[in-house]
Motif scaffolding. Sequence first.
Motif, mmCIF file in Angstrom:
data_model
loop_
_atom_site.group_PDB
_atom_site.id
_atom_site.type_symbol
_atom_site.label_atom_id
_atom_site.label_comp_id
_atom_site.label_asym_id
_atom_site.label_seq_id
_atom_site.Cartn_x
_atom_site.Cartn_y
_atom_site.Cartn_z
ATOM 1 N N PRO A 137 -7.556 9.921 83.674
ATOM 2 C CA PRO A 137 -8.525 10.579 84.483
ATOM 3 C C PRO A 137 -7.716 11.120 85.781
ATOM 4 O O PRO A 137 -8.016 12.238 86.538
ATOM 5 N N ARG A 138 -6.653 10.770 86.038
ATOM 6 C CA ARG A 138 -5.849 11.651 87.326
ATOM 7 C C ARG A 138 -4.616 12.373 86.409
ATOM 8 O O ARG A 138 -3.123 13.114 87.511
ATOM 9 N N CYS A 139 -4.047 13.270 85.383
ATOM 10 C CA CYS A 139 -3.117 13.253 84.360
ATOM 11 C C CYS A 139 -3.606 15.192 84.482
ATOM 12 O O CYS A 139 -4.858 15.134 84.455
ATOM 13 N N ALA A 140 -2.646 15.643 84.601
ATOM 14 C CA ALA A 140 -2.602 17.215 84.996
ATOM 15 C C ALA A 140 -2.808 17.566 84.330
ATOM 16 O O ALA A 140 -3.481 18.692 83.755
ATOM 17 N N ILE A 141 -2.055 16.496 82.588
ATOM 18 C CA ILE A 141 -1.855 18.008 81.504
ATOM 19 C C ILE A 141 -2.971 17.297 80.347
ATOM 20 O O ILE A 141 -2.926 17.466 79.893
ATOM 21 N N ARG A 142 -3.552 16.317 80.757
ATOM 22 C CA ARG A 142 -5.016 15.749 80.068
ATOM 23 C C ARG A 142 -5.472 16.845 78.695
ATOM 24 O O ARG A 142 -5.655 17.700 79.469
ATOM 25 N N GLY A 189 -6.025 10.780 93.452
ATOM 26 C CA GLY A 189 -7.128 10.202 93.246
ATOM 27 C C GLY A 189 -5.689 8.466 93.492
ATOM 28 O O GLY A 189 -5.097 8.570 94.286
ATOM 29 N N ARG A 190 -6.387 7.607 92.853
ATOM 30 C CA ARG A 190 -5.762 6.277 92.988
ATOM 31 C C ARG A 190 -5.231 5.414 91.873
ATOM 32 O O ARG A 190 -6.435 5.386 90.766
ATOM 33 N N VAL A 191 -4.647 4.567 91.564
ATOM 34 C CA VAL A 191 -5.175 3.286 90.605
ATOM 35 C C VAL A 191 -6.421 3.013 90.433
ATOM 36 O O VAL A 191 -7.182 2.532 91.096
ATOM 37 N N PRO A 192 -7.448 3.503 88.835
ATOM 38 C CA PRO A 192 -8.297 2.443 89.550
ATOM 39 C C PRO A 192 -8.479 0.963 89.513
ATOM 40 O O PRO A 192 -7.752 0.821 88.836
ATOM 41 N N VAL A 211 4.265 5.859 96.802
ATOM 42 C CA VAL A 211 4.542 7.403 96.791
ATOM 43 C C VAL A 211 3.398 8.728 96.958
ATOM 44 O O VAL A 211 3.340 8.432 97.339
ATOM 45 N N SER A 212 2.865 7.904 95.793
ATOM 46 C CA SER A 212 1.698 9.176 95.609
ATOM 47 C C SER A 212 0.911 9.255 96.829
ATOM 48 O O SER A 212 0.943 10.320 96.759
ATOM 49 N N VAL A 213 0.470 8.348 96.684
ATOM 50 C CA VAL A 213 -0.596 8.319 98.334
ATOM 51 C C VAL A 213 0.365 8.740 99.657
ATOM 52 O O VAL A 213 -0.289 9.418 100.691
#
Lengths: 633, 326
Positions: A303-308, A287-290, A558-560
């Motif tokens: 929403p983008r977190c792997a450990i939510r 995803g990306r920054v909302p 970087v993430s993109v």
Amino acid sequence: MSKPLLQVRNLSLGFARRDEVSESPRIVDALSAISFQLHAGETLALLGESGCGKSLTALALMRLLPQQARFQSGHVLLESSESGVRSEDLLRVSEDRMRQIRGRRMAMIFQEPATSLNPVMRIGEQINEVLRLHRGLTTAAGDAEVLALLDQVGLPDPARAAAAYPFELSGGMKQRAMIAMALAGDPDILLADEPTTALDVTLQAQILDLIRDLQQQRQMGVLLITHDLAVVSARADRVAVMYAGQIVESGPVAQVLNQPSHPYTRALLASLPEKAIPGKALTQLAGRVPPLGSWPMTCRFEPRCAIREPHCLEESPPWVFLPGAETPHEQHHALCWRVGDDSTAPVDAGEPLSASTQSTGSPPVLQVVDLSVRYESASKGLLYRLRQLWHRAEALPSSPVVDAISFDLRPGETLAIVGESGCGKTTTARAILRLIESESGQVILDGKEIVGRGIRPAKGWRRDVQMVFQDPFASLDPRQRIRQILSEGPRALGLSATDYDNNALIRLLDRVGLPPEALNRFPHEFSGGQRQRIAIARALAVSPKVLICDEPTSALDVSVQAQILNLLQKLQAETGIAYLFITHNFGVVRYLADRVLVMQSGRVVEAGNTEQLLKNPQHAYTRALLASVPVLS
Amino acid sequence: MFAYILRRVLYAIPILIGVNLITFALFFMVNSPDDMARMQLGVKRVTPEAIQQWKAERGYDKPLFLNETSAGVAQITDTIFYSKSLTLFAGEFGRSEDGREIGREIRERMGPSLAIAIPTFLVGLGLTVSLSLFLVLFRGTWLDRTGVVLCVGLMSISSLFFIIGGQFIFARMLQLVPISGYESNPLVAWHFLILPVTVAVVAGIGSSTRWYRTLFLEEIGKDYVRTARAKGLSDTAVLFRHVLRNGLIPILTGVVVVIPTLFMGSLLIESFFGIPGLGSYTIDAIAAQDFAVVRAMVFLGSGLYLLGLILTDLSYTLVDPRIRLK
């Protein structure tokens, strides 16, 4: 520790918007409770992807906000330069007082030196303006000081630079002039907003060195805004990581980068190509920054977190202080429920990559032999030709932009071309595609000569070689829907209609990870990363054998970038396509390329296997290039 | 630079020949020499002999482009096109149908035309640039919004309304100035000029102010303006030292090109205010189907316009250091 120069406390601001449904005015959060301190002689980095509010924070400190921005709360306390005088709250001083502070106490340099200088005013005059305004100098006294400043920022010929207009200077020189202008008011604080993003790697190192040297001489506090983790690691003392208008983690650089505690910081670090584990795909942050106005109520990263976990949706996360700080100033803290939760330690590692696709035995798909390109120096107008007849002279010989370069590219292989801008990387690509005329040499694509003396390749040759350009914002026709963008190529090359019917286009979008609905949209409706996916899909629509990628990720976060690089990897594994990858980013080279060519002034100075070349560079230029790259420590 | 000017002047020649050819062809298609003779002689006295004689006196009895009865070069030179149109390049405008010398007429009428056009141009430019800067300084406020609405209002009203309204109020009702007429004595002339100049300025103010305001606003959004504000400059210093000069570059294109054509005067204003300038001269010639005058004025107008284009390019090099002519 002395008192901080600048204290930002709970700074919040929003943008006035009209509600789309009810038409009633409302305020949309843009910065929420930003707090940090800046001391003399210290560099604080603001790190984050675009759209997180880094630049907005700097502009808020200067009160140079767009009209629709509204301060909601907070304090920006600037320590007085005289002892015994109380600090001022910049959000509450008059506009007249603020003007005395701008340029005098706090100066700012911007990302784009090319557009940030007045194009029709001489450099000297632009700097002199600050000297007259803030230091009360006469124009004549100012002129002498201008030369001293330009000398201080390392311009080789200050007198010439002072008399020059911005367009007469190179990008690096313009940024030096910008810095001289910022220093003219002898500020205590320098706000540097992505000062090197628009510059080459080698220039980047020089400009960052310059800022550091000047900072040490003058004991300035520097707020360095950047999206580049390596720059943070090499140049900053402390770092504040921003996400969606909040600071989510801050602390001394070594601690934040070595023990990242917020999942966003971890994900950013993991998505660097330098951090790739051999044989594994890059860890990517989905995803990306909302966009502004649609930030989640509790944790904005959830929403983008792997450990939510479910709790993250119920209550806003707290600031968690990590142990190890000796003074409050060195405090390392993060805004997350799960800080210190050991189970969270590694972010999920990337998927294993499919085995290397290159087939060393097979014949090269692209051969470039002694290719040279030369630009004409003068115009070929009527009078020019008459003069040429008169003098019976040939055109003045100009130096070649690309000078007899040769290389092979095999199916499934990735060859990277690296070098500074102006070294002829892009020109080589354009010459191969016959977008510009080459002077001599040959290009053989899949056994057929496409560039050479008197060669006119058979119709349809472009099917086999396609290109993805650097700037996804400029390279897609803004008036075409994605459907047209994707189908134009196969149609023009006379492919059968089933290659670009609805189903084929949907399959194509699926391969680059976009939904079918994208077909009926326009480019401006997509983010940078999505547009670059569209550009890749456009190139793939005709199933080329060779894809030339000209800095496809340098305009992306970087993430993109990690998402795009993984996509390119995946597509190569699927189709065995060969990449000619133009870049100046060695992290990308290390991750993606099988072999590397290093170009300088139109020539190949070194070529070889990626691993060997990066580990053991032979040519002095390659070593210099590698040395100028900031590396994560 | 010199090479550039020379090239542009050379390019102008074929354009002028083309303009000439088109006016010539259009005029003679609509209006043959026979029609012209009938028109000039009046319907009653028209006999074929009279027409022939009228044509012969004025050289309209020759073929249009090619004279097959002559020999050698005369095949081309002994034609209406050559003798009437190409002589314009030598500055010979010839005589109008009523026998007056056109060149002398142009020289005499130039004065009154310029007496209207130059003040209109200077006052209009100064006023619109100042007004647009004023609106930009107060951008986003009610003052700006009211100004824009007023501009649109002014744009929407026909200039005929301003002419007749001005004449009615200031000349008829208030009797401050004469309704129309002209006097070459400069001490008296201003009396006749003040109303037409005011009307011309007011009629043009709306569209220019609105356009310049847009240009300045576009400049204000640029990065270098942010830099200037970050230096601590005041709003007015930013506007006058940084924005004005950059904003003037596009304004210049629209403005310099019309400077030479100021000689041509204004068709509408001159006719309505009875100013004996080149504008009313042209209108009268069209009404009287006086081909010789129309031809001369079209030639003069296109020549001056081309001069204006060259001057525009040259003026660019003065205000924009990035532009060099080659």
